[in-house]
Design a protein around this motif. Structure first.
Motif, PDB file in Angstrom:
ATOM      1  N   UNK A 154       0.796  -1.226   0.000  1.00  0.00           N
ATOM      2  CA  UNK A 154       0.000   0.000   0.000  1.00  0.00           C
ATOM      3  C   UNK A 154       0.835   1.286   0.000  1.00  0.00           C
ATOM      4  N   UNK A 155       2.126   1.150   0.251  1.00  0.00           N
ATOM      5  CA  UNK A 155       2.979   2.327   0.309  1.00  0.00           C
ATOM      6  C   UNK A 155       3.343   2.874  -1.073  1.00  0.00           C
ATOM      7  N   UNK A 156       3.129   2.084  -2.087  1.00  0.00           N
ATOM      8  CA  UNK A 156       3.463   2.502  -3.448  1.00  0.00           C
ATOM      9  C   UNK A 156       2.517   3.609  -3.913  1.00  0.00           C
ATOM     10  N   UNK A 157       3.030   4.455  -4.779  1.00  0.00           N
ATOM     11  CA  UNK A 157       2.184   5.490  -5.366  1.00  0.00           C
ATOM     12  C   UNK A 157       1.397   4.897  -6.541  1.00  0.00           C
ATOM     13  N   UNK A 158       0.403   5.631  -6.991  1.00  0.00           N
ATOM     14  CA  UNK A 158      -0.418   5.176  -8.120  1.00  0.00           C
ATOM     15  C   UNK A 158       0.442   4.923  -9.357  1.00  0.00           C
ATOM     16  N   UNK A 159       1.338   5.839  -9.665  1.00  0.00           N
ATOM     17  CA  UNK A 159       2.152   5.705 -10.872  1.00  0.00           C
ATOM     18  C   UNK A 159       3.179   4.573 -10.746  1.00  0.00           C
ATOM     19  N   UNK A 160       3.657   4.307  -9.543  1.00  0.00           N
ATOM     20  CA  UNK A 160       4.547   3.170  -9.348  1.00  0.00           C
ATOM     21  C   UNK A 160       3.801   1.858  -9.588  1.00  0.00           C
ATOM     22  N   UNK A 161       2.603   1.793  -9.060  1.00  0.00           N
ATOM     23  CA  UNK A 161       1.777   0.589  -9.247  1.00  0.00           C
ATOM     24  C   UNK A 161       1.481   0.382 -10.727  1.00  0.00           C
ATOM     25  N   UNK A 162       1.155   1.490 -11.415  1.00  0.00           N
ATOM     26  CA  UNK A 162       0.873   1.400 -12.855  1.00  0.00           C
ATOM     27  C   UNK A 162       2.084   0.864 -13.610  1.00  0.00           C
ATOM     28  N   UNK A 163       3.276   1.339 -13.242  1.00  0.00           N
ATOM     29  CA  UNK A 163       4.500   0.910 -13.913  1.00  0.00           C
ATOM     30  C   UNK A 163       4.762  -0.573 -13.685  1.00  0.00           C
ATOM     31  N   UNK A 164       4.566  -1.038 -12.468  1.00  0.00           N
ATOM     32  CA  UNK A 164       4.757  -2.456 -12.162  1.00  0.00           C
ATOM     33  C   UNK A 164       3.769  -3.323 -12.944  1.00  0.00           C
ATOM     34  N   UNK A 165       2.527  -2.864 -13.007  1.00  0.00           N
ATOM     35  CA  UNK A 165       1.500  -3.618 -13.747  1.00  0.00           C
ATOM     36  C   UNK A 165       1.821  -3.656 -15.234  1.00  0.00           C
ATOM     37  N   UNK A 166       2.294  -2.518 -15.756  1.00  0.00           N
ATOM     38  CA  UNK A 166       2.634  -2.455 -17.175  1.00  0.00           C
ATOM     39  C   UNK A 166       3.799  -3.382 -17.512  1.00  0.00           C
ATOM     40  N   UNK A 167       4.735  -3.529 -16.577  1.00  0.00           N
ATOM     41  CA  UNK A 167       5.895  -4.406 -16.805  1.00  0.00           C
ATOM     42  C   UNK A 167       5.475  -5.851 -17.036  1.00  0.00           C
ATOM     43  N   UNK A 168       4.314  -6.222 -16.498  1.00  0.00           N
ATOM     44  CA  UNK A 168       3.816  -7.583 -16.693  1.00  0.00           C
ATOM     45  C   UNK A 168       3.483  -7.849 -18.163  1.00  0.00           C
ATOM     46  N   UNK A 169       3.119  -6.784 -18.870  1.00  0.00           N
ATOM     47  CA  UNK A 169       2.750  -6.929 -20.284  1.00  0.00           C
ATOM     48  C   UNK A 169       3.963  -6.863 -21.202  1.00  0.00           C
ATOM     49  N   UNK A 170       5.064  -6.348 -20.722  1.00  0.00           N
ATOM     50  CA  UNK A 170       6.246  -6.185 -21.567  1.00  0.00           C
ATOM     51  C   UNK A 170       6.232  -4.849 -22.274  1.00  0.00           C
ATOM     52  N   UNK A 171       7.343  -4.519 -22.915  1.00  0.00           N
ATOM     53  CA  UNK A 171       7.510  -3.210 -23.555  1.00  0.00           C
ATOM     54  C   UNK A 171       6.455  -2.955 -24.633  1.00  0.00           C
TER      55      UNK A 171
END
Length: 222
Positions: free
Chosen positions: A45-62
């Motif tokens: 829960x300490x992550x920011x919204x944009x950090x979470x978005x970046x981590x989620x996007x990494x799951x899809x690849x570049x």
């Protein structure tokens, strides 16, 4: 942790920014992103919204979004072709084949009104193109439904009945026009080929109508 309506809208716009123009893919990819982000945020829960978005996007690849779009396009085209072939085969089985036989018999009898059989075949292929007009009209009309574009509709292929069958049949009749002139029975294979083209047009329109109805119902676009 659940995303707010504004955050979900942000994710949706972010997905669209990758030139994902098909509505069903926009919805699907947004849902995947949102679910992935909520799971990541729940764990940290300490992550920011944009950090979470970046981590989620990494799951899809570049190039993950476009890769999924390409993969889904191929799947839908193969599925469309499979369904159409299955429907055409059904028309070539009893009892539906009776209608195809009667159509072929009618065409064969009409062919005797032409002094040059290859000209009759040319007229048949023009008729085939005309029969494809309702399919083409429906396909063009539904390129956008309530302002939204759908991959399931775009993946349909009317070129086979409109271009491939008429052009191939006409070209072949020109090549063998002398043989056809000497032996009228050679018109029969061309009529059979034409009938298959007609079935492509009929089944194409039928599938298009069902897909459009399904999309309108699923996304409440009536």
């Amino acid at each position: 942790m659940k995303l707010t309506t504004e955050q979900i809208e942000y994710v949706s716009n972010y997905v669209k920014s990758f030139d994902i123009k098909w509505y069903e893919l926009q919805v699907e990819l947004t849902d995947h992103m949102v679910n992935s982000m909520e799971e990541i945020w729940e764990k940290d829960p300490e992550l920011t919204f944009h950090q979470v978005k970046q981590y989620a996007e990494n799951h899809f690849g570049r190039n993950g979004f476009k890769a999924i779009e390409k993969e889904r396009t191929e799947i839908l085209r193969k599925e469309y072709n499979r369904i159409q072939r299955k429907m055409i085969v059904e028309f070539l089985k009893f009892p539906k084949i009776i209608g195809s036989i009667m159509l072929g018999f009618l065409a064969y009898n009409v062919s005797f009104y032409f002094d040059k059989p290859h000209e009759f075949i040319f007229r048949l292929n023009l008729l085939l193109m005309a029969l494809s007009i309702p399919f083409i009209y429906s396909w063009i009309k539904n390129q956008k439904i309530k302002g939204k574009r759908f991959l399931a509709i775009n993946s349909q292929n009317f070129y086979v009945s409109v271009i491939v069958f008429p052009q191939f049949g006409t070209n072949l009749s020109e090549i063998f026009k002398e043989e056809i002139q000497l032996n009228h029975l050679l018109v029969i294979p061309f009529i059979c080929f034409w009938i298959v083209g007609v079935l492509f047009s009929i089944t194409g329109l039928h599938i298009n109508t069902k897909i459009v109805a399904k999309i309108r119902k699923q996304y409440q676009l009536n």
